[in-house]
Scaffold this motif. Structure first.
Motif, mmCIF file in Angstrom:
data_model
loop_
_atom_site.group_PDB
_atom_site.id
_atom_site.type_symbol
_atom_site.label_atom_id
_atom_site.label_comp_id
_atom_site.label_asym_id
_atom_site.label_seq_id
_atom_site.Cartn_x
_atom_site.Cartn_y
_atom_site.Cartn_z
ATOM 1 N N ASN A 263 0.857 -1.179 0.000
ATOM 2 C CA ASN A 263 0.000 0.000 0.000
ATOM 3 C C ASN A 263 0.894 1.229 0.000
ATOM 4 O O ASN A 263 1.452 1.594 1.038
ATOM 5 C CB ASN A 263 -0.923 -0.015 1.224
ATOM 6 N N ASP B 251 -5.497 3.498 3.777
ATOM 7 C CA ASP B 251 -5.225 2.124 4.207
ATOM 8 C C ASP B 251 -6.436 1.244 3.908
ATOM 9 O O ASP B 251 -7.472 1.344 4.568
ATOM 10 C CB ASP B 251 -4.927 2.101 5.704
ATOM 11 N N ALA C 154 -6.633 -2.012 4.313
ATOM 12 C CA ALA C 154 -6.604 -3.261 5.089
ATOM 13 C C ALA C 154 -7.944 -3.584 5.762
ATOM 14 O O ALA C 154 -8.363 -4.742 5.739
ATOM 15 C CB ALA C 154 -5.475 -3.222 6.118
ATOM 16 N N SER D 156 -5.246 -4.899 -0.800
ATOM 17 C CA SER D 156 -4.081 -4.036 -0.962
ATOM 18 C C SER D 156 -4.246 -3.248 -2.251
ATOM 19 O O SER D 156 -4.926 -3.682 -3.179
ATOM 20 C CB SER D 156 -2.800 -4.873 -1.048
ATOM 21 N N ASP E 77 -4.213 -12.261 6.939
ATOM 22 C CA ASP E 77 -2.992 -11.540 6.574
ATOM 23 C C ASP E 77 -2.684 -11.573 5.077
ATOM 24 O O ASP E 77 -1.621 -11.140 4.651
ATOM 25 C CB ASP E 77 -1.806 -12.092 7.358
ATOM 26 N N ARG F 76 -3.972 -10.048 1.641
ATOM 27 C CA ARG F 76 -4.884 -9.047 1.088
ATOM 28 C C ARG F 76 -4.493 -8.718 -0.350
ATOM 29 O O ARG F 76 -3.784 -7.746 -0.592
ATOM 30 C CB ARG F 76 -4.858 -7.788 1.947
#
Length: 141
Positions: free
Chosen positions: A14, A20, A22, A27, A111, A113
């Protein structure tokens, strides 16, 4: 959630200056190494192998994720090899985005993305179809 690749042949990131993503499960950027083998999976909906389509949005998302993982496995890849999704959602809402995010984490891990584009649409190919996901994966050549 095992990847078919011994190590990722891509990096997800990113860049500074972009928000962000997330919390929404993706991403902004996926960079694939030269020489990687690409796997492109057509849009997978929530229908079962016998063509049945549950009317529930979450059930369709869950089945579409399972279908996607089946297609990836057939090509020698796993969920953690995915670098990009394109998602189509009928009657998109914040609630449906949340359901998609939960099911994505359940299928692919919290975890991982991949880059992702979500497109709200008025309808999909089959009557009653509410969700479709296509993916691009990269594995070591």
């Amino acid at each position: 959630m095992n990847s078919a690749s011994p190590r990722p042949v891509f990096a997800l990131s990113n860049p500074v200056g972009l928000y962000d993503p997330a919390p929404n499960g993706y991403s902004h950027l996926a960079q694939v190494e030269a020489g990687a083998r690409w796997i492109l999976v057509a849009g997978q909906g929530g229908e079962t192998a016998d063509g049945a389509l549950d009317p529930d949005f979450r059930a369709q998302v869950r089945q579409a994720m399972a279908n996607l993982i089946t297609a990836l496995a057939a090509a020698g890849a796993g969920p953690r090899d995915v670098v990009k999704f394109t998602v189509l959602v009928v009657d998109h809402s914040h609630e449906r985005l949340h359901v998609f995010g939960e099911e994505l984490v359940a299928a692919f891990g919290a975890d991982h993305r991949p880059a992702c584009t979500l497109i709200p649409v008025p309808r999909l190919a089959l009557d009653g179809m509410l969700f479709e996901i296509e993916a691009s994966a990269a594995v070591a050549a």
